[in-house]
Design a protein around this motif. Sequence first.
Motif, PDB file in Angstrom:
ATOM      1  N   LEU A 145       0.020  22.079  26.153  1.00  9.43           N
ATOM      2  CA  LEU A 145       0.300  20.642  26.173  1.00  9.43           C
ATOM      3  C   LEU A 145      -0.500  19.972  27.278  1.00  9.43           C
ATOM      4  N   LEU A 152       3.364   9.620  23.016  1.00  9.80           N
ATOM      5  CA  LEU A 152       4.811   9.498  22.804  1.00  9.80           C
ATOM      6  C   LEU A 152       5.169   8.979  21.409  1.00  9.80           C
ATOM      7  N   THR A 154       6.470  10.756  19.118  1.00 10.45           N
ATOM      8  CA  THR A 154       7.691  11.512  18.752  1.00 10.45           C
ATOM      9  C   THR A 154       7.574  12.315  17.452  1.00 10.45           C
ATOM     10  N   ILE A 180       6.657  14.587  27.140  1.00 13.60           N
ATOM     11  CA  ILE A 180       7.186  15.606  26.225  1.00 13.60           C
ATOM     12  C   ILE A 180       7.479  16.886  27.002  1.00 13.60           C
ATOM     13  N   VAL A 202      -3.100  13.075  18.520  1.00 13.24           N
ATOM     14  CA  VAL A 202      -4.109  13.144  19.590  1.00 13.24           C
ATOM     15  C   VAL A 202      -4.224  14.603  20.070  1.00 13.24           C
TER      16      VAL A 202
HETATM   17  S1  SF4 Z   1       3.066  14.642  18.570  1.00 19.62           S
HETATM   18 FE1  SF4 Z   1       1.583  14.632  20.261  1.00 19.62          FE
HETATM   19  S2  SF4 Z   1       1.334  12.484  20.856  1.00 19.62           S
HETATM   20 FE2  SF4 Z   1       3.177  12.605  19.601  1.00 19.62          FE
HETATM   21  S3  SF4 Z   1       4.842  12.862  21.058  1.00 19.62           S
HETATM   22 FE3  SF4 Z   1       4.251  14.913  20.450  1.00 19.62          FE
HETATM   23  S4  SF4 Z   1       2.720  15.546  21.964  1.00 19.62           S
HETATM   24 FE4  SF4 Z   1       2.950  13.316  22.153  1.00 19.62          FE
END
Ligand code: SF4
Length: 489
Positions: A145, A152, A154, A180, A202
């Motif tokens: 990570l 964010l 989610t 996260i 991303v």
């Molecule tokens: S999927 Fe990726 S960008 Fe979205 S909250 Fe989780 S770590 Fe962050």
Amino acid sequence: MSKKVTITFNGKNIEAEEGANVLQVAKDNGINIAHYCYHEGLSIAGVCRLCMVKVNGNPKPVPSCNLTVQDGMTVDSESEDIKEIVRWGLQFHLANHPLDCPICDQAGECVLQESYMEYGAYDSNMTENKVQKKKVVDLGPTIMLDKERCILCTRCTRFTSEVTKTHDLGIFERGNRSEIGTYDNKPFENDYSVNTVDICPVGALTSKDFRFKQRVWYTRTSPSVCIKCSTGCNTEVSHNKRGAFRIKPRKNEDVNGLWMCDKGRTAYQWLNSVDRYLHGFTVNGTEKKHLSTAEARSMLKTHLSQEPKTGWLISPQHTVEEYEALFGYLKSSGVPNESVYLWYDWASGFEDFDGLLIRGDKSPNSKGLAKVAQKFGYAFDVDRMPSLKAKAFSQWVIVAPENMEPHTGLEKLIKGFDANSSIWLGSTRLPDEQLETCLKLLIPTFNYAEKSGTYINFANKAQTIKPFRTPNAQTEDLVELFTFLASVE
Ligand code: SF4
Ligand code: SF4
């Protein structure tokens, strides 16, 4: 049958299913609307605020992910004021994003990068320093990570709450310190963890197995079917002439939906030349000698004609077409049912199911094998292989699996053979070179990336695979090999 409604989207009439959301209808019709948090396999979160559209009768722009199509609705996602809204939304997402695209593994398939190029392309208005967070966080056995890159959205937290229901991930802290993480910093490990990497828009979540191995623009993807259990998840393999590098799920609502398990993702490894046989060989004592395809075929033919008391051990990891050729040969040569054994492969129970995708039967085509065998008058039960322990034969022809997991009992099996007695028809390299000396002859065969054919999954669904790699000239197509043997009998 679901009812259809007609909406006008950017001036064009579009038919959509009643009850669908506007964003999904746009995606299904090739209309690009910027979005990060929406994912068709997850609940609606509405947190990224990018997918704004104008709708007739509505005084303000609304998020299209949370808007249901209505007959006669008029939607606009292309006007200048909508683009301006997206541009503003992007500025907020980029406020603390590190913009380390040149070193980010997501570059080339990053939704943030794509929407900046499409809607943004501005100079930043930010004068404050970005909030810095930890960039290299070991989240668990499969995932790294980068907290700064996370926007964010989610998606990953919703995946662990809604799909695996393991609730591994959450958002901690407040405001621009939000990040996260896992509860009590426990390692993030579940059988489906890498799906969070696929859906992370991303480069915040990256797969330990794939990161920094290849830039995605140097690979191409080909459709395939997972061979690691009888679910037969639909997949796409990323590869180039240097090898295969990763496997991702391919949507099929009738089989795997949008997901696959982490184990299935490892099946690309056997496709690479270091993990597969490229040349046949014969073994005398401990001496190995390479053979041409013609020499190997001739040796196999001689063996089968001189050694009628040979047992056959067949893996359910091959295609229906290969079994047609194989059982056609066995039948025409008078090989009795008692000489044929199946190399069923299961980790715990053959009928096990984890409730999501993973099945106990670790082969893609047990149903196909049983069906073809029955057609040619052969019958087996799942327990057929353990009776090998009785050593019914001193010589075997093994039509080997591609999946060489330790639980296949491989090592024990080969060590149980008489020295230099058995014949191995398989693609995947044996895990220990020492084991090769237990064989008399090895003929390398096509693997699932090199052949076309059909697998029948646990639910009797037939799925076809197509070749996407050119096989080495010294490897054998099992269909051709058994057709050749049947023709020279
Ligand atoms: S999927 Fe990726 S960008 Fe979205 S909250 Fe989780 S770590 Fe962050
Ligand atoms: S559930 Fe089975 S078929 Fe699907 S990816 Fe995992 S091992 Fe492969």
